[in-house]
Write an enzyme that holds these catalytic residues in place. Structure first.
Site, PDB file in Angstrom:
ATOM      1  N   SER A 194       0.800  -1.222   0.000  1.00  0.00           N
ATOM      2  CA  SER A 194       0.000   0.000   0.000  1.00  0.00           C
ATOM      3  C   SER A 194       0.832   1.271   0.000  1.00  0.00           C
ATOM      4  CB  SER A 194      -0.942  -0.009   1.204  1.00  0.00           C
ATOM      5  OG  SER A 194      -0.228  -0.249   2.397  1.00  0.00           O
ATOM      6  N   HIS A 222      -5.092  -3.256  -2.846  1.00  0.00           N
ATOM      7  CA  HIS A 222      -4.732  -2.258  -3.862  1.00  0.00           C
ATOM      8  C   HIS A 222      -4.555  -2.854  -5.256  1.00  0.00           C
ATOM      9  CE1 HIS A 222      -4.130   0.950  -0.911  1.00  0.00           C
ATOM     10  NE2 HIS A 222      -3.731  -0.033  -0.128  1.00  0.00           N
ATOM     11  N   LYS A 254     -11.573   0.894  -2.011  1.00  0.00           N
ATOM     12  CA  LYS A 254     -10.492   1.457  -2.814  1.00  0.00           C
ATOM     13  C   LYS A 254     -10.915   1.505  -4.270  1.00  0.00           C
ATOM     14  CE  LYS A 254      -7.449   0.783   0.937  1.00  0.00           C
ATOM     15  NZ  LYS A 254      -6.800  -0.172   1.810  1.00  0.00           N
TER      16      LYS A 254
HETATM   17  C1  PLP Z   1      -6.731  -0.280   3.216  1.00  0.00           C
HETATM   18  C2  PLP Z   1      -6.200  -1.626   3.539  1.00  0.00           C
HETATM   19  C3  PLP Z   1      -6.834  -2.444   4.465  1.00  0.00           C
HETATM   20  C4  PLP Z   1      -7.971  -1.960   5.301  1.00  0.00           C
HETATM   21  O1  PLP Z   1      -9.142  -1.916   4.571  1.00  0.00           O
HETATM   22  P1  PLP Z   1     -10.335  -1.003   5.115  1.00  0.00           P
HETATM   23  O2  PLP Z   1     -11.517  -1.490   4.409  1.00  0.00           O
HETATM   24  O3  PLP Z   1      -9.944   0.389   4.769  1.00  0.00           O
HETATM   25  O4  PLP Z   1     -10.383  -1.222   6.596  1.00  0.00           O
HETATM   26  C5  PLP Z   1      -6.374  -3.723   4.642  1.00  0.00           C
HETATM   27  N1  PLP Z   1      -5.308  -4.181   3.959  1.00  0.00           N
HETATM   28  C6  PLP Z   1      -4.634  -3.406   3.074  1.00  0.00           C
HETATM   29  C7  PLP Z   1      -3.474  -3.966   2.352  1.00  0.00           C
HETATM   30  C8  PLP Z   1      -5.064  -2.102   2.857  1.00  0.00           C
HETATM   31  O5  PLP Z   1      -4.403  -1.331   2.011  1.00  0.00           O
END
Ligand code: PLP
Length: 406
Positions: A194, A222, A254
């Site tokens: 990320s 991502h 995302k």
């Molecule tokens: C953003 C993210 C999360 C958390 O997801 P949310 O739905 O925002 O709680 C978990 N793992 C990774 C790799 C992330 O980038």
């Protein structure tokens, strides 16, 4: 017992300030360009957002908003209860089935957030007799999950399957209990990292897991929607299937522009998680309207391959322009394009100067990233326009030169 000592809190906060680690929230007041998620008014100024995770530019899409409002008129807003009580609706069920099909797995299970999905899955699968091997740069929620499970967490060097294998081998010979030795380790990693935008060596990790009888869990928050011809993420790009990566985590907040998360895998795994994942059981189901919007987003992400192509085109364009301006971007081919600055105060200063020029790029500092690797985490979206991407590279190039000259 914990006493709320306001002097101690003030000291801790002052320490954050001296390390340039105090975090502040910027207030979004409006999206003044209807339908365009990249233009935001923040504290009275129009900024071009270059640090969200809305990679496909779907968060303001009328299909999502329409699906949500139609659903609300039939199902109301709140789900009213957890999935296992009275909160599981047709929309949730349909979304789970569509996510299973999208990821090529038998079943999928919705969670309210990615953080909760990771906590729930890992703590249902591992306990204090188990080892969890995690890439050192894995998302905080994966590391926290292993700790919550009480498992023995071992972090291996970033992107280094040989380092993971050494840990697997060493455990066979060390003083671990017989119970621990008998049990296979769980290997966990982000698909796309990320904060760095690089892709994990998934094929090698999958082979490693198979050699050692371990399970591989990939959190592709991502990658899904972004990588792979059909948006199947880092696994599709690497040609890996359910058999290679039995546990896949995806998020809906995302690239899909919604909210929530899911785990996908074989039917037995999902049925087990429904019984045992505490962050699934003891929490209110997502509002059904979010599931409805997510279904609309999934359809768009699958059908509109041009969004991925456009994103790749913008990534190439930005990297070429950045290279022209002498910007040492990290080696990433995903929409996450970090510029490693090093010093936290400098990263904050660059972020502030960019904001003055109308660009919103967050500075990411330790402890989110390793000490000495503070950075600007620049992200691109299919909704960006070429001229904005060019202007960001140019402005950043000028700031970077000024900084190097200073
Ligand atoms: C953003 C993210 C999360 C958390 O997801 P949310 O739905 O925002 O709680 C978990 N793992 C990774 C790799 C992330 O980038």
């Amino acid at each position: 017992m914990v006493r709320l000592d306001s002097q101690r809190l003030a000291r801790e906060l002052a320490a954050c300030d001296t390390r340039a680690q105090r975090r502040r929230r910027s207030l979004i007041e409006a999206f003044p360009e209807p339908g365009d998620p990249t233009g935001v008014r923040v504290e009275g100024r129009l900024l071009r957002n270059f640090c969200s995770n809305d990679y496909l530019g779907l968060s303001h899409h009328p299909a999502l908003i329409g699906a949500a409002s139609q659903c609300m008129s039939r199902f109301g807003f709140g789900a009213g209860a957890a999935h296992l009580i009275t909160g599981h609706s047709l929309e949730h069920q349909a979304l789970e089935e569509e996510l299973a099909a999208f990821t090529g797995r038998e079943r999928a299970l919705l969670f309210s957030t990615g953080y909760m999905a990771n906590l729930g899955v890992i703590s249902a699968l591992a306990d204090r007799h188990d080892r969890v091997l995690a890439d050192r740069w894995s998302h905080a929620s994966l590391l926290d999950a292993a700790r919550l499970a009480g498992a023995k967490l071992q972090r291996f060097a970033h992107g280094d399957p040989a380092a993971a294998e050494r840990l697997l081998r060493a455990a066979d010979g060390d003083g671990d209990s017989a119970a621990a030795r008998d049990r296979a380790a769980l290997i966990v990693t982000d698909g796309v990292f990320s904060m760095d935008g690089d892709v994990a060596p998934l094929a090698q990790l999958a082979a490693l897991a198979q050699r050692h009888g371990s399970a591989l869990m990939v959190d592709d928050a991502h990658g899904l929607g972004v990588l792979g011809r059909a948006g199947g993420g880092a696994l599709e790009q690497a040609g890996l299937r359910s058999h290679d990566v039995p546990i896949l985590i995806g998020t809906l907040g995302k690239a899909f522009g919604c909210f929530g998360a899911f785990v996908a895998g074989e039917a037995a795994l999902i049925e087990y998680l429904i019984q045992r994942a505490r962050t699934y059981i003891y929490t209110t189901a997502l509002p059904p309207a979010i599931a409805a919007a997510s279904r609309a987003a999934l359809r768009l992400a699958e059908r509109e391959g041009w969004r991925r192509e456009r994103l790749q085109e913008l990534v190439r364009r930005f990297r070429a322009a950045a290279a022209g301006f002498g910007l040492p971007l990290a080696a990433s081919l995903t929409p996450i394009q970090p510029l490693i600055v090093g010093d936290a105060a400098r990263a904050v200063e660059l972020s502030r100067a960019l904001r003055e020029a109308g660009f919103w790029v967050a500075a990411i500092r330790p402890p989110t990233v390793p000490a000495g690797s503070a950075r600007l985490r620049i992200t691109l979206s299919a909704a960006h326009r070429e001229q904005h991407v060019d202007a960001l590279a140019e402005t950043l190039g000028a700031l970077w030169r000024a900084r190097s000259a200073a």
